[in-house]
Every structure is written in C-alpha cells, then in structure tokens.
Design a protein around this motif. Structure first.
Motif, PDB file in Angstrom:
ATOM      1  N   ILE A 109       0.764  -1.055   0.234  1.00 36.80           N
ATOM      2  CA  ILE A 109       0.201   0.478   0.045  1.00 36.80           C
ATOM      3  C   ILE A 109       1.226   0.980  -0.408  1.00 36.80           C
ATOM      4  O   ILE A 109       0.338   2.327  -0.852  1.00 36.80           O
ATOM      5  N   ASP A 110       2.362   1.172   0.512  1.00 35.29           N
ATOM      6  CA  ASP A 110       2.850   2.428   0.613  1.00 35.29           C
ATOM      7  C   ASP A 110       3.714   2.347  -0.881  1.00 35.29           C
ATOM      8  O   ASP A 110       3.908   3.445  -1.230  1.00 35.29           O
ATOM      9  N   ARG A 111       3.695   1.502  -2.311  1.00 29.40           N
ATOM     10  CA  ARG A 111       4.128   1.845  -2.654  1.00 29.40           C
ATOM     11  C   ARG A 111       3.177   2.178  -4.552  1.00 29.40           C
ATOM     12  O   ARG A 111       3.416   2.511  -4.866  1.00 29.40           O
ATOM     13  N   MET A 112       1.896   1.797  -3.482  1.00 31.97           N
ATOM     14  CA  MET A 112       0.396   2.149  -4.385  1.00 31.97           C
ATOM     15  C   MET A 112       0.688   3.783  -3.946  1.00 31.97           C
ATOM     16  O   MET A 112       0.081   4.659  -4.892  1.00 31.97           O
ATOM     17  N   TYR A 113       0.464   3.923  -3.286  1.00 34.80           N
ATOM     18  CA  TYR A 113       0.350   5.416  -2.254  1.00 34.80           C
ATOM     19  C   TYR A 113       1.409   6.773  -2.732  1.00 34.80           C
ATOM     20  O   TYR A 113       1.487   7.941  -3.326  1.00 34.80           O
ATOM     21  N   GLY A 114       2.534   5.873  -2.545  1.00 35.75           N
ATOM     22  CA  GLY A 114       3.729   6.829  -2.442  1.00 35.75           C
ATOM     23  C   GLY A 114       3.928   7.839  -1.067  1.00 35.75           C
ATOM     24  O   GLY A 114       5.193   8.559  -0.865  1.00 35.75           O
ATOM     25  N   THR A 115       3.408   7.027  -0.163  1.00 33.88           N
ATOM     26  CA  THR A 115       3.120   7.769   0.790  1.00 33.88           C
ATOM     27  C   THR A 115       2.775   6.857   2.046  1.00 33.88           C
ATOM     28  O   THR A 115       2.098   5.924   1.807  1.00 33.88           O
ATOM     29  N   GLU A 116       2.845   7.240   3.474  1.00 34.57           N
ATOM     30  CA  GLU A 116       2.158   6.664   4.426  1.00 34.57           C
ATOM     31  C   GLU A 116       1.696   7.293   4.514  1.00 34.57           C
ATOM     32  O   GLU A 116       0.571   6.748   5.785  1.00 34.57           O
ATOM     33  N   ASP A 117       0.693   7.988   3.839  1.00 34.57           N
ATOM     34  CA  ASP A 117      -0.339   8.990   5.016  1.00 34.57           C
ATOM     35  C   ASP A 117      -1.302   8.132   4.993  1.00 34.57           C
ATOM     36  O   ASP A 117      -2.193   8.061   5.985  1.00 34.57           O
ATOM     37  N   TRP A 118      -1.755   6.629   4.412  1.00 35.43           N
ATOM     38  CA  TRP A 118      -2.760   6.520   4.114  1.00 35.43           C
ATOM     39  C   TRP A 118      -2.804   5.015   5.498  1.00 35.43           C
ATOM     40  O   TRP A 118      -3.827   5.190   6.029  1.00 35.43           O
TER      41      TRP A 118
END
Ligand SMILES: C[S@@+](CC[C@H](N)C(=O)[O-])C[C@H]1O[C@@H](n2cnc3c(N)ncnc32)[C@H](O)[C@@H]1O
Length: 347
Positions: A186-195
């Motif tokens: 999921i980090d890789r999908m978003y490119g951030t940990e904000d999820w």
C-alpha cells in the motif's frame, strides 16, 4: 486458448476506454502527427464475458483498433509469462503498427521505455493503468505524469483503483495489525505512508468502513492533483453483481477537453452501469433456474427477474478531492522503503 473470463463490469470499463480513446485521437487529429498509448497492465488479446460466453476485445486490441486517427506508438506491459501470447496475437492481427509488448513488472519496465519514447514526448499521450489488485505503484504514475515534462499537457491517466480490496487486506479486529507485506504494497501504491492515518482512524473506530473507503479514494485523487499536478481527477465507482464496490476508475487530466469529454462519458456510464448490472443479475438467475430444469419466465415475477438498483447509482457529478484531514503531520513521500518502518507510527 480463450481469454480470461470477466463480469459485466469489464464490458463497462472497456466501453469507457473505447469511447474516450476515440474522442482523444479525434481531438488531436489536426494538431499532432504522433499519438502515444501506454497500457501498463495489458492483459489478454480478448476477454470472455463469464455469463454470456461472448468474447470482447481486451484493452490492447481496443487501442489498436482506434483508427480515426490511430495511435502511432503503442506500448503494452504484461507479466513475463503472459507477454509472449499477447505479442503474438497483436503482431498477427495488427502487422505494420509501431507496437511493442514488454514482459515483466511494469513498475520496473515503464521508466526505461518512457526514456526511449522521450524524443516524441510532444505527442498527446494516454496511459491505461488497469491492475487486478494493488500492483500499480506510485513511482509508475509519477513516471507517466513526468513523461511530457516541459510540455503544455501531461500524459492522461486512466487508473483502476481497488480501494475496497485493501480494506479487506487491512484487519480491524481488536489487536490485529496489518502485515508488513501488505503495508509495503500500500505504501508503494500511494508513494506515502499517509494512508496509515486513515487506517488508524478506522482502528480507533472513529470512521466507518465506507468512510474509510471514501478517504482512501480521496487520498489517491488528492495526490494525483497536488503531488503530480493534474488539474482534474474524476472517479466513478464500479459495483459487482450483488452491489458491492469492486473498484473505482480514476481519470486524471490537465486538459480542458479531456476533462469535458470524460465527464460526459462518466455521466453516460452512470446511467448505463445499473442497467448492465441488473441485466447481469437477471441472466445469472435465468442460468441458475435453467440448470435446475425450471423455466424462469414462469417461475419468477418481474421484480425477481429485474433486480432493483439504487436510484443514486444513476448520477455522476464531479467533485474535487478535499485536503485529507486525518493526518496531523505534513505529508511526506516515500523514496526508500524500509520494511516495517511505517508501522512504527503511533496509533
Ligand atoms: C485486469 S487485467 C488487465 C486487463 C486488460 N487491461 C483489459 O482491459 O483487457 C490485469 C493484468 O495485469 C497483469 N499484471 C499483474 N501484475 C503486473 C505487473 N506488475 N506488471 C505487468 N502486468 C501485470 C496480469 O497478468 C493481468 O493480465
């Protein structure tokens, strides 16, 4: 060998793709000599409707059959084991076209292929990013968005976003925590940990599952607009036959015409999808009845045959994403991923 079997929503998705690609190349007809099409998850040469058994063109064949005017350079990415079959079928059916099928992980392969195409980056470019799960990575969206750097408009993105799938991937029972493998995906999908801010709010039961789903979608659209610089994003939900959301289709553009055309196509799709879904349900019931030797026309009344759809399914209205509000800290992009590091964030 037949193609993969899909539900009614595949036809809906491909109708949108075909309509948009038609309009996209027509709009560029007198303005450009080159038009580029990128298909990050190209799939099979054809798909099979799992209820009717009918065959329908896959996205690659759709892009290649757009002809007034055609795309001039087409690049298809597919897993190593499936790429040769796609390549063989496309080369046989569309000889003489500038098409390439590139096997392997598209997230690894797209940047170098875009570099080769760079000298044509003046060309209107459309990228279809159609994973079946969480395989599309932010770095790929970023590479596509930056392909036409220095030009007036970015490559347009049409992205399937499986937010509901990762709701299932993220446990919310007491004491559970997300696995490192899924967190990294999921980090890789978003490119951030904000999820994680959304996930943690959900763990604290501050938001419902459907609010979490809306927040996950909003975060992706927000990042496409604010981090990659797209002026508009549109999203439409796609339901399975029983009525649960299976994915969202997100379109990102910074071109007025793209914005207007996709808004109209989504509005039309919003009117058509519920009817297609009702018809798929009707057909499934009919097949079930017939397999038991019953006549569905005699045994079912109209209401049972034509499963009702929600009235709000019929509308499409564009609403821009809002600033994600669940994270207190400033948003940061991930460059190097350290397995497990993101889980250190306190709840
Ligand atoms: C939903 S299907 C694509 C359907 C196709 N776009 C269509 O509309 O006809 C997703 C495809 O992505 C492929 N795939 C999955 N992970 C991939 C990756 N990392 N790189 C390239 N292809 C991948 C799968 O093999 C599968 O064929």
């Amino acid at each position: 060998m037949p193609g993969r079997a899909w539900g009614y929503w595949t036809r809906g998705k491909l109708d949108i793709l075909q309509r948009y690609l038609d309009a996209f190349t027509t709009a560029t007809k007198n303005k450009a000599f080159e038009r580029i099409y990128i298909d990050a998850f190209a799939g099979e040469p054809e798909n099979i409707d799992r209820l009717t058994g009918e065959s329908l063109k896959g996205s690659a064949a759709i892009a290649l059959s757009i002809d007034d005017p055609p795309f001039t350079r087409l690049r298809f990415f597919e897993k190593e084991d499936k790429a040769p079959r796609l390549k063989k079928a496309l080369l046989a059916k569309y000889p003489g076209r500038d098409l390439k099928v590139i096997g392997g992980d598209c997230n690894e392969r797209i940047p170098s292929e875009l570099n080769i195409l760079r000298e044509w980056n003046r060309a209107p470019t459309f990228a279809f990013v159609d994973p079946s799960g969480m395989q599309a990575e932010w770095r790929t969206l970023k590479a596509l968005a930056q392909f036409k750097k220095g030009r007036k408009w970015k490559a347009e993105l049409f992205l399937l976003f499986a937010a509901p799938m990762f709701i299932r991937t993220l446990p919310v029972d007491d004491g559970s925590r997300v696995s490192d493998v899924n967190a990294i995906k999921i980090d890789r999908m978003y490119g951030t940990e904000d999820w994680l801010c959304i996930y943690h709010a959900r763990l604290r039961k501050e938001i419902s599952p459907s609010q979490a789903r809306d927040e996950y979608l909003n975060l992706m659209r927000w990042r496409l607009e604010k981090n990659l610089g797209y002026r508009w994003t549109h999203s439409i939900e796609v339901l399975n036959e029983p009525g649960s959301i299976i994915y969202y289709m997100i379109f990102a553009t910074d071109h007025e015409a793209g914005n207007r055309i996709m808004r109209d196509i989504y509005a039309k799709a919003a009117r058509e999808f519920p009817k297609m879904r009702a018809e798929a349900r009707r057909l499934r019931r009919q097949i079930e009845y017939e397999s038991r030797g019953q006549n569905p026309l005699l045994d079912l009344d109209d209401e049972e045959l034509y499963a009702p759809v929600r009235s709000d399914e019929y509308f499409y209205e564009h609403e821009p994403p809002s600033r994600p509000s669940l994270c207190e800290r400033e948003s940061t992009d991930i460059t190097e991923l350290q397995p497990g590091s993101q889980l250190a964030m306190p709840l």
